[in-house]
Write a protein that holds these residues in place. Structure first.
Motif, PDB file in Angstrom:
ATOM      1  N   LEU A 400       0.852  -1.183   0.000  1.00 26.19           N
ATOM      2  CA  LEU A 400       0.000   0.000   0.000  1.00 26.19           C
ATOM      3  C   LEU A 400       0.889   1.236   0.000  1.00 26.19           C
ATOM      4  O   LEU A 400       1.982   1.214   0.569  1.00 26.19           O
ATOM      5  CB  LEU A 400      -0.886   0.029   1.250  1.00 26.19           C
ATOM      6  N   SER A 404      -0.985   8.830   0.236  1.00 18.80           N
ATOM      7  CA  SER A 404      -1.842   8.756  -0.956  1.00 18.80           C
ATOM      8  C   SER A 404      -2.211  10.118  -1.511  1.00 18.80           C
ATOM      9  O   SER A 404      -3.025  10.219  -2.413  1.00 18.80           O
ATOM     10  CB  SER A 404      -3.129   7.998  -0.610  1.00 18.80           C
ATOM     11  N   ALA A 412      -1.636   4.669  -8.328  1.00 19.94           N
ATOM     12  CA  ALA A 412      -2.138   3.776  -7.276  1.00 19.94           C
ATOM     13  C   ALA A 412      -2.011   2.314  -7.688  1.00 19.94           C
ATOM     14  O   ALA A 412      -1.768   1.439  -6.843  1.00 19.94           O
ATOM     15  CB  ALA A 412      -3.587   4.114  -6.952  1.00 19.94           C
ATOM     16  N   LEU A 413      -2.165   2.028  -8.990  1.00 20.52           N
ATOM     17  CA  LEU A 413      -2.106   0.648  -9.465  1.00 20.52           C
ATOM     18  C   LEU A 413      -0.694   0.077  -9.430  1.00 20.52           C
ATOM     19  O   LEU A 413      -0.502  -1.116  -9.713  1.00 20.52           O
ATOM     20  CB  LEU A 413      -2.671   0.555 -10.886  1.00 20.52           C
ATOM     21  N   VAL A 418      -3.912  -2.520  -4.363  1.00 23.20           N
ATOM     22  CA  VAL A 418      -4.836  -1.809  -5.246  1.00 23.20           C
ATOM     23  C   VAL A 418      -5.080  -2.622  -6.516  1.00 23.20           C
ATOM     24  O   VAL A 418      -6.208  -2.714  -6.999  1.00 23.20           O
ATOM     25  CB  VAL A 418      -4.293  -0.409  -5.580  1.00 23.20           C
ATOM     26  N   ARG A 419      -4.013  -3.224  -7.061  1.00 19.38           N
ATOM     27  CA  ARG A 419      -4.172  -4.030  -8.276  1.00 19.38           C
ATOM     28  C   ARG A 419      -5.113  -5.203  -8.027  1.00 19.38           C
ATOM     29  O   ARG A 419      -5.973  -5.512  -8.848  1.00 19.38           O
ATOM     30  CB  ARG A 419      -2.813  -4.555  -8.753  1.00 19.38           C
ATOM     31  N   ASN A 422      -8.691  -3.996  -7.770  1.00 17.81           N
ATOM     32  CA  ASN A 422      -9.179  -3.565  -9.081  1.00 17.81           C
ATOM     33  C   ASN A 422      -9.536  -4.763  -9.957  1.00 17.81           C
ATOM     34  O   ASN A 422     -10.602  -4.789 -10.587  1.00 17.81           O
ATOM     35  CB  ASN A 422      -8.111  -2.710  -9.761  1.00 17.81           C
ATOM     36  N   VAL A 439      -9.839   6.883  -6.565  1.00 20.55           N
ATOM     37  CA  VAL A 439      -8.577   6.549  -5.894  1.00 20.55           C
ATOM     38  C   VAL A 439      -8.693   6.652  -4.387  1.00 20.55           C
ATOM     39  O   VAL A 439      -8.337   5.730  -3.644  1.00 20.55           O
ATOM     40  CB  VAL A 439      -7.428   7.440  -6.407  1.00 20.55           C
ATOM     41  N   ILE A 442     -10.862   3.865  -2.806  1.00 19.07           N
ATOM     42  CA  ILE A 442     -10.265   2.529  -2.926  1.00 19.07           C
ATOM     43  C   ILE A 442      -9.044   2.399  -2.027  1.00 19.07           C
ATOM     44  O   ILE A 442      -8.820   1.358  -1.397  1.00 19.07           O
ATOM     45  CB  ILE A 442      -9.934   2.223  -4.399  1.00 19.07           C
ATOM     46  N   LEU A 443      -8.252   3.456  -1.919  1.00 17.47           N
ATOM     47  CA  LEU A 443      -7.109   3.403  -1.004  1.00 17.47           C
ATOM     48  C   LEU A 443      -7.584   3.283   0.442  1.00 17.47           C
ATOM     49  O   LEU A 443      -6.972   2.581   1.254  1.00 17.47           O
ATOM     50  CB  LEU A 443      -6.235   4.647  -1.173  1.00 17.47           C
ATOM     51  N   CYS A 446      -8.516  -0.354   0.916  1.00 14.28           N
ATOM     52  CA  CYS A 446      -7.328  -1.216   0.982  1.00 14.28           C
ATOM     53  C   CYS A 446      -6.592  -1.040   2.307  1.00 14.28           C
ATOM     54  O   CYS A 446      -6.125  -2.017   2.902  1.00 14.28           O
ATOM     55  CB  CYS A 446      -6.391  -0.908  -0.187  1.00 14.28           C
TER      56      CYS A 446
END
Length: 941
Positions: A400, A404, A412-413, A418-419, A422, A439, A442-443, A446
């Protein structure tokens, strides 16, 4: 029984029946035991008291069709194993069975020696379909991804084969259902589930690649280009033994573990017993299988996967391993027989999910490794086996970003957590696109799920229900929300709560108690803190239990300098916190927690004057999350406001050091509001809180003019209590407040009162502070000559003091702040070169000190205005940009607004009046009442 693969299930069934034949051979007919076995592959639903579903129902019905002592299997099982096991099959045709709507195609597995020894040798004219990185070989029921097998369920494979065979055509849903469920009536929902699984496995939508399109109301189309290849396979000639590799084929692409897999594969060459340890859902099995796959060519006698997750009895471990290896055990000591069989074998055994069977697995591992010098064992467990020769690898969460701020979706990917989220989200929700707008949410997902793969997959599976923002908002209720695991997964991996239930139930009662009570910690904690919060348990036992919880992957331990810091993953903490509340222990545990941090910070302010700042922050800074948790409890309806007030006062130095003025103000306001009763009895508390409020208001935006009344209250209370230290703080604060209001004559009176109070002090710091405040006041009044005398005297006092920061008394570093006023005075006296040299040195020392508020003043009070006055616009622009960047990383809003206004002045001085004035206006619009402070340029107002 459940098995990792259908191959394992059939092999086990055959070996059981063969063992029974051998057993019955020496027993009179009236005492023989015979039974039937049915094997099916299908959906199974497992609940605490029952197992049911189509898969179980069909297995039960075809069992009844077997002869006594025989095995029957369904067609879907036969299709999976016919090229992988050496057993011949007798086609019994379609059979009508009770409670199953459609006939079931059944095969009998022949056990007679002649048939087993000489099965038919077949040749298959194999047609291969190639699309993207994939190769589909229907005759082998095999899908390859870059030449590596990709695990698919039998029905998903049937659906894929049907779609690929008719690529470009719309295949009606009824046709797909008939192919995948020939013996069962199902609705469209089952088809949609398997289509989603296919899309996930293929990475449909990843990097723009599409494979399966939905035509609403009609069916599905395979849209990727497909190439057909034909090859004549070599004869499949079984050797009468078991296959050399029974590794389960991954259903989905592994994300973020390439380096780990490579490192562990290398370690296996030197380490004969290697255990992958980590919490539930971290991906231990996935990594172990990938490692085993990578090293398969190195082991002449095969790589064997032994799944122990569903094995309830430790006594069955040796026989389970023997069954997987294809060994018939008849002796009294199965471990000895296993060791003897492995003696000359060059093989790798993967023992998966050992945590509930450690007492049986550890001696077995030691025995077989001692007997078989070429054997390697790779184990997975939530705690070490503690076997002789064991090496550990603690599997970490996925990566991570540490910060961010401003990350784009593409940036981010780069992080594996994150990958993974996704990819799984794209598979779960048609049309899901990860863009810059998603972003932050999702962060947050995660991070709050600690980068744990299982938790991320469960969260991604709900993206079609909630969307990313709402999903992030629901994570406090994650045990109810994250319940959509794969039906084919182990029961403990189908929901987040089940994963933790499994670990919790394996703990002793005392370990459960300690884990529950540790849940009150909101961040890292020490062993001493754990012992205090555990309460009625003796400290040595708490230490032992914490060590055990670390070993069992429920508590994380991180060595930092001279101490070890412990923490619970956020999901584990929420689970244990619920247990704490249910046990009725929350109130007393939270009280002990808050009282502990009151004790920790009791000497924080005093130590700030005797320790270097970096050392002080290293001691106190890492407690911030727990301080917040303690304060939240103390001021809650069930809390204790007295503890909250004491903790608030004790922690003020930390908020100031970290420049968290907004948080400080809110916490102090809450503490003041909680004080009631006798004013005299709370006078000291009010004084301390009023002083903290004054500082926090002075550097905020919107309430700066409230600082004066707070300081006046502080002074009044300090005088009534005879507290000279707080009188000095109040007089200093009132002087600064008068500067901010343009009342320089009134400021001079407060400065002189401060000097008179300090005159009787023997503390060199008091005398230095008196000269420093008089110099500042006279400087603003235009008396640079007397200001120079006082600033020089202050510098002389500083030279006699130890080279350490003096921050807490007046909330910024005195040495650094004295130098920037020296530079201002020198400039106005005409010593421009000297002033610029002082500024350059001052910026360097301000950056080195690392105190955010002090560095703001270095730039805003000294470097920026002097560079502008000198006409060095490039330098002024650099300092302005530096201040803006600094205030964006630290929440000091007043200086951030000032930096925007200053940068507007620089733009205007460069000749772009329109842009400069607009920048000034934009800055002032954000300043609120702070726009009236004299520190803002007159031209800006």
């Amino acid at each position: 029984m459940e098995f990792p693969t259908v191959v394992d299930a059939v092999r086990c069934a055959v070996e059981i029946q063969r063992a029974m034949i051998d057993r019955n051979a020496d027993i009179s007919e009236d005492k023989r035991i015979v039974f039937r076995i049915g094997v099916n592959l299908g959906d199974v639903i497992v609940e605490p008291e029952d197992t049911f579903g189509d898969g179980v129902n069909i297995a039960a019905r075809i069992e009844a069709l077997a002869e006594p002592g025989g095995n029957c299997i369904s067609r879907v099982v036969r299709d999976q194993i016919r090229d992988k096991l050496p057993y011949p099959f007798e086609d019994m045709g379609e059979q009508s069975v009770k409670n199953i709507a459609r006939p079931v195609h059944v095969y009998r597995v022949r056990l007679d020696a002649e048939a087993t020894a000489s099965p038919a040798v077949t040749r298959v004219d194999e047609e291969t379909f190639v699309f993207g990185p994939f190769r589909l070989i229907p005759a082998q029921r095999l899908l390859l991804d870059d030449e590596k097998p990709l695990r698919l369920g039998s029905r998903a494979l049937d659906i894929l084969t049907t779609l690929v065979e008719g690529a470009g055509e719309t295949i009606h849903k009824d046709r797909l259902i008939a192919r995948a469920w020939p013996d069962t009536i199902v609705d469209d929902g089952a088809l949609r589930v398997h289509i989603a699984a296919l899309r996930k496995a293929l990475g449909d939508g990843r990097a723009g690649g599409r494979f399966i399109a939905n035509n609403p109301g009609r069916g599905y189309t395979f849209v990727a280009p497909v190439t057909r290849e034909h090859q004549h396979s070599a004869p499949a000639t079984p050797d009468g033994g078991t296959a050399a590799n029974n590794l389960p084929v991954p259903r989905t692409r592994i994300v973020g573990r390439d380096n780990t897999v490579a490192a562990l594969a290398k370690q296996l060459a030197q380490r004969r017993l290697l255990t992958i340890v980590g919490p539930g859902g971290i991906g231990k099995t996935t990594v172990a299988v990938a490692v085993a796959e990578a090293v398969t060519p190195d082991y002449a006698d095969g790589v064997w996967f032994v799944g122990l997750a569903s094995l309830p009895d430790p006594d069955l471990v040796p026989s389970t391993v023997s069954t997987v290896l294809g060994i018939s055990q008849s002796g009294a000591n199965p471990i000895s027989g296993l060791a003897a069989w492995l003696r000359d074998k060059h093989a790798l055994i993967v023992l998966d999910s050992c945590e509930h069977l450690i007492g049986a697995v550890a001696p077995l591992a030691e025995a077989v490794l001692r007997a078989a010098p070429q054997l390697r064992i790779l184990a997975t467990s939530r705690e070490p086996l503690r076997a002789e020769g064991e090496w550990l690898h603690r599997l970490a969460s996925l990566e991570l970003p540490s910060d961010s701020v401003g990350l784009s979706a593409a940036e981010a990917l780069r992080y594996s957590a994150v990958r993974l989220f996704n990819e799984r989200a794209m598979a779960a929700a048609d049309g899901f696109i990860f863009d810059d707008a998603k972003v932050a949410a999702i962060l947050e997902i995660c991070r709050r799920l600690d980068g744990v793969p299982l938790a991320l997959e469960l969260a991604a599976a709900r993206i079609d229900v909630f969307g990313v923002r709402e999903l992030a908002d629901h994570l406090d209720d994650r045990f109810r929300v994250l319940t959509s695991g794969r039906r084919t997964a182990l029961p403990r991996h189908q929901t987040l709560g089940a994963t933790l239930d499994w670990s919790y139930q394996l703990l002793s009662g005392a370990e459960q108690t300690v884990l529950r009570r540790l849940a009150v910690f909101a961040g890292d904690f020490s062993l001493d803190a754990a012992a205090t919060v555990a309460g009625d348990l003796p400290e040595p036992l708490v230490v032992d239990h914490v060590a055990s919880l670390v070993a069992k992957s429920l508590v994380a331990a991180t060595p930092r300098d001279e101490i070890v810091q412990y923490r619970l993953l956020d999901t584990t903490r929420l689970y244990a916190f619920d247990k704490l509340r249910s046990a009725g222990e929350l109130l007393e545990t939270a009280r002990r927690h808050a009282e502990y941090y009151c004790a920790v910070f009791a000497h924080a302010e005093a130590e700030s004057e005797s320790r270097p700042q970096a050392e002080w922050l290293a001691i106190y800074g890492w407690h911030l999350d727990n301080v917040r948790a303690g304060l939240d409890w103390a001021f809650s309806p069930d809390g204790d406001p007295q503890i909250g007030v004491a903790l608030t006062i004790a922690v003020v130095p930390l908020w100031v050091q970290l420049s968290l003025f907004g948080e400080c103000r809110e916490r102090v306001d809450r503490a003041l509001a909680s004080l009631d009763g006798d004013v005299a009895a709370t006078a000291r508390l009010r004084m301390q809180l009023s002083a903290a409020l004054g500082w926090s208001l002075m550097y905020g935006v919107g309430r700066a003019r409230e600082a004066g009344p707070a300081w006046a209250t502080t002074l009044k209370l300090a005088e009534s209590l005879g507290d000279r230290g707080y009188q000095q703080r109040a007089l200093w604060g009132l002087c600064i407040d008068q500067f901010n209001n343009g009342e320089f004559r009134a400021a001079l009176e407060f400065a002189r009162r401060f000097a008179r109070l300090a005159a009787n002090s023997t503390d060199a710091i008091d005398l230095m502070m008196a000269d420093r405040i008089l110099a500042t006041t006279l400087h603003y009044l235009g008396d640079q000559k007397d200001a120079r005398q006082h600033i020089d005297r202050a510098l002389a006092h500083l030279a006699a003091l130890a080279q350490q920061p003096q921050i807490v008394r007046l909330r910024f570093d005195m040495r650094v702040s004295t130098h920037y006023f020296q530079a201002r005075i020198l400039w106005l006296q005409g010593f421009a070169d000297q002033a610029l040299r002082v500024v350059e040195h001052n910026v360097a020392e301000g950056r080195a000190i690392g105190q955010a508020l002090t560095f703001c003043s270095v730039l805003g009070q000294g470097a920026c205005p002097i560079a502008l006055l000198a006409g060095a616009l490039d330098v002024a622009e650099r300092y302005g940009a530096m201040l803006l960047d600094h205030t964006e990383r630290h929440p000091i809003r007043l200086w951030q607004v000032w930096a925007r206004c200053f940068n507007g002045l620089v733009i205007a001085r460069r000749g772009d009046l329109s842009a400069g004035i607009q920048a000034l206006r934009d800055g002032l619009d954000q300043a609120g009442e702070a726009r009236f402070l004299p520190r803002f340029p007159a031209s800006a107002r």
